[in-house]
Design an enzyme around this catalytic site. Structure first.
Site, PDB file in Angstrom:
ATOM      1  N   TYR A  93      16.511  12.396 -45.499  1.00  0.00           N
ATOM      2  CA  TYR A  93      15.628  13.142 -46.404  1.00  0.00           C
ATOM      3  C   TYR A  93      16.065  12.948 -47.866  1.00  0.00           C
ATOM      4  CZ  TYR A  93      13.410  17.090 -48.787  1.00  0.00           C
ATOM      5  OH  TYR A  93      12.695  17.878 -49.666  1.00  0.00           O
TER       6      TYR A  93
ATOM      7  N   TYR B 217      16.330  22.040 -57.887  1.00  0.00           N
ATOM      8  CA  TYR B 217      17.431  22.315 -56.956  1.00  0.00           C
ATOM      9  C   TYR B 217      18.710  21.690 -57.509  1.00  0.00           C
ATOM     10  CZ  TYR B 217      14.475  23.752 -52.913  1.00  0.00           C
ATOM     11  OH  TYR B 217      13.625  24.396 -52.051  1.00  0.00           O
TER      12      TYR B 217
ATOM     13  N   ARG C 237       5.411  24.379 -55.697  1.00  0.00           N
ATOM     14  CA  ARG C 237       5.261  25.284 -54.554  1.00  0.00           C
ATOM     15  C   ARG C 237       3.813  25.400 -54.091  1.00  0.00           C
ATOM     16  NH1 ARG C 237      10.110  25.399 -52.235  1.00  0.00           N
ATOM     17  NH2 ARG C 237      11.735  25.830 -53.759  1.00  0.00           N
TER      18      ARG C 237
ATOM     19  N   GLU D 206       8.808  26.104 -40.815  1.00  0.00           N
ATOM     20  CA  GLU D 206       8.198  25.892 -42.132  1.00  0.00           C
ATOM     21  C   GLU D 206       6.686  26.023 -41.967  1.00  0.00           C
ATOM     22  OE1 GLU D 206       9.793  22.766 -44.689  1.00  0.00           O
ATOM     23  OE2 GLU D 206       7.740  22.059 -45.047  1.00  0.00           O
TER      24      GLU D 206
ATOM     25  N   ARG E 103      11.338   8.604 -53.820  1.00  0.00           N
ATOM     26  CA  ARG E 103      10.122   9.293 -54.263  1.00  0.00           C
ATOM     27  C   ARG E 103      10.221   9.654 -55.741  1.00  0.00           C
ATOM     28  NH1 ARG E 103       8.086  14.941 -51.572  1.00  0.00           N
ATOM     29  NH2 ARG E 103      10.306  15.385 -51.783  1.00  0.00           N
TER      30      ARG E 103
HETATM   31  C1  3EB Z   1      11.920  23.651 -49.399  1.00  0.00           C
HETATM   32  O1  3EB Z   1      11.371  24.654 -49.831  1.00  0.00           O
HETATM   33  C2  3EB Z   1      11.632  23.279 -47.979  1.00  0.00           C
HETATM   34  O2  3EB Z   1      10.257  17.370 -50.014  1.00  0.00           O
HETATM   35  O3  3EB Z   1       8.100  17.393 -50.313  1.00  0.00           O
HETATM   36  C3  3EB Z   1       9.017  21.959 -48.577  1.00  0.00           C
HETATM   37  C4  3EB Z   1       7.894  21.371 -49.155  1.00  0.00           C
HETATM   38  C5  3EB Z   1      10.151  21.238 -48.430  1.00  0.00           C
HETATM   39  C6  3EB Z   1       7.939  20.045 -49.588  1.00  0.00           C
HETATM   40  C7  3EB Z   1       9.161  17.934 -49.948  1.00  0.00           C
HETATM   41  C8  3EB Z   1      10.210  19.914 -48.870  1.00  0.00           C
HETATM   42  C9  3EB Z   1       9.109  19.316 -49.443  1.00  0.00           C
HETATM   43  O4  3EB Z   1      12.725  22.978 -50.050  1.00  0.00           O
HETATM   44  C10 3EB Z   1      11.371  21.830 -47.789  1.00  0.00           C
END
Ligand code: 3EB
Length: 343
Positions: free
Chosen positions: A146, A206, A219, A330, A153
């Site tokens: 990932y 992050y 989001r 999720e 990406r």
């Molecule tokens: C998170 O909140 C959970 O890498 O495109 C959620 C939505 C998550 C999209 C992405 C990853 C992605 O981090 C994981």
């Protein structure tokens, strides 16, 4: 004749159907734009699918998207797309075994070609992206796969001059057991309005403990889709508060926290729209890491939202790995309602 919006765009529409109903539509030539199918390739040979086991009783489902009848289809590099000049659906399937390249390189190539396709069709703005990675938590030569995907990406977004931080599209990224790297996307001529969740650190911010490059997604995103309607695309949402996973090992409380996050992102979206989206009126996809935990996840949704709610009765449950090892569930979703973006 399709009714047209003041913008000149035929409205974008979506309906969630059972596999037999979507097959009937396709056979009649009444779904010229495209669909995202939820089920294994055997279930859904005629459409690009999410290669994941369906856990819901209703079986394989599809979100069938409708645009105008004048659909052009084409390929740009590794991207297959369909476009009516206003709305575009695209699909990428890249098999690492065939391509003989690592996931970072493949993700970068996929997104490079995706942005080329957007430029070619004039549907320059991503509304929503769905990413499915084989063995998402597996090791890819010293780095989790990932994280490798995130490297490629984000680099592709930067190289293409696309918003890799604020303004990134809504997305989800899930793990499938096997198969190709699979990316689906929806794009339009007008940039959507990104929405963040006040309970969570933006994923593109992050800290580096989650990998050298952050995930590239907002989001949620709001978009006017014509005909006086507005769509809310909610990214994959999990049991994360701040930037940390909470309720490790407990699928029940992870599901409850996920629903609190969904409620918070919906509230943030409602502040930007002239309408109200509602947690109990979503078309959601629920990804569950361990099949035996699906009944508990379903129970929490029913307790919280009511068995008769649209969200519960229309939910699709799929077996999938989540991008962090410690996440068990999720949920992603979309909803359409009449209204507009707040000016
Ligand atoms: C998170 O909140 C959970 O890498 O495109 C959620 C939505 C998550 C999209 C992405 C990853 C992605 O981090 C994981």
């Amino acid at each position: 004749m399709t009714a047209r919006d003041p913008l000149g765009a035929p409205p974008l529409r979506v309906e969630r159907l059972s596999l037999p109903d979507s097959l009937a539509l396709a056979a009649d030539g009444r779904s010229p734009f495209g669909a995202l199918g939820y089920g294994t390739p055997d279930d859904l040979a005629w459409m690009p699918t999410v290669n994941a086991r369906v856990l819901s009783q209703a079986g394989a489902m599809a979100d069938v998207w409708h645009a105008s009848e004048h659909i052009e289809s084409g390929t740009t590099g590794v991207v297959r797309w369909r476009c009516d000049g206003h709305w575009m659906l695209g699909a990428i399937d890249l098999d690492e075994a065939v391509e003989k390249e690592g996931l970072a390189v493949l993700a970068q190539r996929a997104y490079h070609d995706l942005f080329e396709a957007l430029a070619q069709t004039g549907c320059a703005h991503l509304l929503r992206v769905w990413n499915y990675l084989p063995q998402i938590n597996g090791d890819g030569g010293g780095m989790e796969r990932y994280r490798q995907f995130n490297l490629g990406r984000q680099q592709a977004f930067i190289d293409a001059g696309q918003a890799a931080f604020e303004g990134a599209p809504a997305a989800c990224a899930l793990g499938i057991r096997q198969g190709a790297l699979c990316i689906r996307f929806l794009a339009g001529r007008v940039a959507p309005l990104p929405v963040e969740n006040p309970r969570q650190v933006s994923a593109y911010r992050y800290p580096p403990t989650y990998g050298p490059r952050s995930p590239t997604f907002s989001r949620a995103a709001l978009a006017e889709i014509g005909g006086g309607d507005v769509a809310l695309f909610i990214s994959g949402t999990a049991s994360i508060v701040g930037h940390e996973t909470v309720h490790i090992g407990d699928v029940r409380t992870q599901t409850q926290e996920t629903l609190r996050n969904l409620a918070a992102v919906i509230e943030a979206a409602n502040a930007r729209a002239t309408t109200r989206f509602d947690l109990s009126r979503l078309d959601c996809v629920v990804y569950v890491r361990h099949v035996d935990q699906a009944p508990m996840v379903r129970q929490v949704l029913e307790e919280t939202l009511g068995a008769a709610s649209h969200t519960v009765s229309h939910a699709v449950y799929l077996e999938a790995d989540i991008c962090r090892q410690d996440l068990l569930v999720e949920i992603e979703a979309h909803a359409v309602t009449d209204g507009a973006l707040r000016p």
